[in-house]
Design an enzyme around this catalytic site. Structure first.
Site, PDB file in Angstrom:
ATOM      1  CE1 TYR A 108      -4.245  -1.120  -0.466  1.00 33.73           C
ATOM      2  CE2 TYR A 108      -3.404  -2.934   0.861  1.00 33.73           C
ATOM      3  CZ  TYR A 108      -4.357  -2.414   0.004  1.00 33.73           C
ATOM      4  OH  TYR A 108      -5.415  -3.175  -0.404  1.00 33.73           O
TER       5      TYR A 108
ATOM      6  CD  GLN B   1     -15.641  -2.116  -9.786  1.00 31.82           C
ATOM      7  OE1 GLN B   1     -15.369  -3.273  -9.523  1.00 31.82           O
ATOM      8  NE2 GLN B   1     -15.786  -1.699 -11.030  1.00 31.82           N
ATOM      9  CG  ASN B   2     -11.139   3.311  -9.830  1.00 27.42           C
ATOM     10  OD1 ASN B   2     -11.238   2.095  -9.982  1.00 27.42           O
ATOM     11  ND2 ASN B   2     -11.131   4.152 -10.836  1.00 27.42           N
TER      12      ASN B   2
ATOM     13  CG  ASP C   5      -7.727   6.341  -8.331  1.00 26.95           C
ATOM     14  OD1 ASP C   5      -8.693   7.108  -8.155  1.00 26.95           O
ATOM     15  OD2 ASP C   5      -7.560   5.702  -9.397  1.00 26.95           O
TER      16      ASP C   5
ATOM     17  CG  HIS D 159     -14.053  -2.076  -4.061  1.00 26.47           C
ATOM     18  ND1 HIS D 159     -13.693  -2.498  -5.341  1.00 26.47           N
ATOM     19  CD2 HIS D 159     -15.191  -2.759  -3.771  1.00 26.47           C
ATOM     20  CE1 HIS D 159     -14.580  -3.393  -5.774  1.00 26.47           C
ATOM     21  NE2 HIS D 159     -15.496  -3.551  -4.850  1.00 26.47           N
TER      22      HIS D 159
ATOM     23  CB  THR E  64     -15.030  -2.106 -14.261  1.00 30.64           C
ATOM     24  OG1 THR E  64     -14.979  -3.268 -13.425  1.00 30.64           O
ATOM     25  CG2 THR E  64     -16.418  -1.963 -14.841  1.00 30.64           C
ATOM     26  CB  SER E  65     -12.161  -6.728 -15.635  1.00 31.18           C
ATOM     27  OG  SER E  65     -12.160  -6.787 -14.225  1.00 31.18           O
TER      28      SER E  65
END
Ligand code: BJW
Ligand code: ZN
Length: 242
Positions: free
Chosen positions: A69, A103-104, A106, A121, A190-191
């Site tokens: 991290y 979902q990021n 950052d 997340h 996104t996957s």
């Protein structure tokens, strides 16, 4: 269904939207230089997810997990939002009911000016104590102490959702609500593999939303999307959102 998409048509669709929800993933930050998880240079290629992004891994080796991290935090601290992030911040100001779901971890949507992204997340700048109920923000990069400790003496952990952990309840509820009521649901970068996030566009579709996907390549969601735009989001989103 795949259609021969034309950007002008999408632009009109978006301009007429009353309730719009957008789900983003690591791909939207790729052009900012933040590595994705599953791509060629994805984070999971060099590190095994099971070794790093699980509560068990943290119990076993908190130093290793914190080192990972610390490396990512230091990298992200040098990155800036790209035209994809800025386009979504602009779109938010044009649509009566707009929800950005990411979902990021950052924080680049915040930096681009998005008002309140629903962070499914968690956030790479947030920490919480593994024993007391302390939660806080920790911006220092690189960290002076690894692993960092709470003032109560216990280990701090990243306030991030690891595999096998529940998503923050209020946030996922709000995201479901937005998916169920959206007339357009856009999915960017996104996957569409990680649950429950990947179910949001399906939920939207079942409730009548038009689903638009923007990605470099097709995903498991593509067969269900009404429009699939293949290309970099940093180029496509500015074209879709004037
Ligand atoms: C571009 C581009 C450009 C590149 N332009 N595009 C049901 C079925 C099966 C399994 C499960 C299930 N329900 C739950 C699970 C287990 C698990 C799961 O989903 N596993 C799957 C892998 C199968 N889910 C969970 O554990 C979740 N918790 C949960 O469900 O709790 C309830 C529960 C508890 C116990 C048991 C069962 C249920 C929690 C999931 C937490 C995910 N956390 C992570 C890591 C956080 C750590 C960190 O960041 O430090 O979050 S995993 C990682 O994946 C990260 C991401 O947010 C997430 C999604 O990845 P994303 O964003 O899609 O990135 P990539 O790299 O995969 O894709 C990038 C895409 O961008 C690609 O498609 C590129 O083509 C594209 N791209 N450049 C446009 N320029
Ligand atoms: Zn504490």
């Amino acid at each position: 269904m795949m259609t021969a998409d034309n950007i002008a048509g999408i632009r009109e669709l978006l301009a007429a939207a009353k309730r719009l929800a957008v789900l983003t993933g690591a791909g939207i930050s790729a052009e900012s230089g933040v590595p994705t998880f599953r791509g060629v240079d994805g984070l999971w290629r060099k590190f095994r997810a099971e070794d790093l992004a699980t509560p068990g891994a943290f119990r076993e080796n908190p130093t290793l997990v914190w080192e990972w991290y610390d490396w990512r935090r230091t990298l992200v601290a040098q990155k800036k939002p790209n035209p994809g992030h800025f386009s979504l911040a602009r779109l938010e100001r044009q649509i009566p009911e707009f929800t950005l779901i990411t979902q990021n971890v950052d924080g680049l949507h915040d930096l681009a000016g998005s008002r309140r992204p629903l962070k499914l997340h968690g956030d790479i700048w947030s920490v919480r104590c593994t024993r007391c109920d302390y939660r806080g923000t920790m911006r220092q990069t690189p960290l002076a102490e690894i692993p960092p400790h709470c003032s109560c003496g216990s280990l701090l952990r990243p306030d991030i959702v690891w595999f096998g952990e529940m998503l923050p309840e209020r946030i996922i509820e709000e995201a479901w609500q937005a998916a169920q009521t959206a007339d357009i649901f856009m999915v960017v970068g996104t996957s569409a593999l990680v649950q429950p996030a990947a179910s949001l566009p399906m939920q939207a579709k079942q409730n009548g939303a038009v689903v638009i996907e923007v990605n470099l390549e097709e995903t498991p969601l593509s067969p269900y999307a009404d429009h699939v735009l293949l290309g970099p989001s940093g180029t496509l989103l500015p074209q879709m959102i004037p």
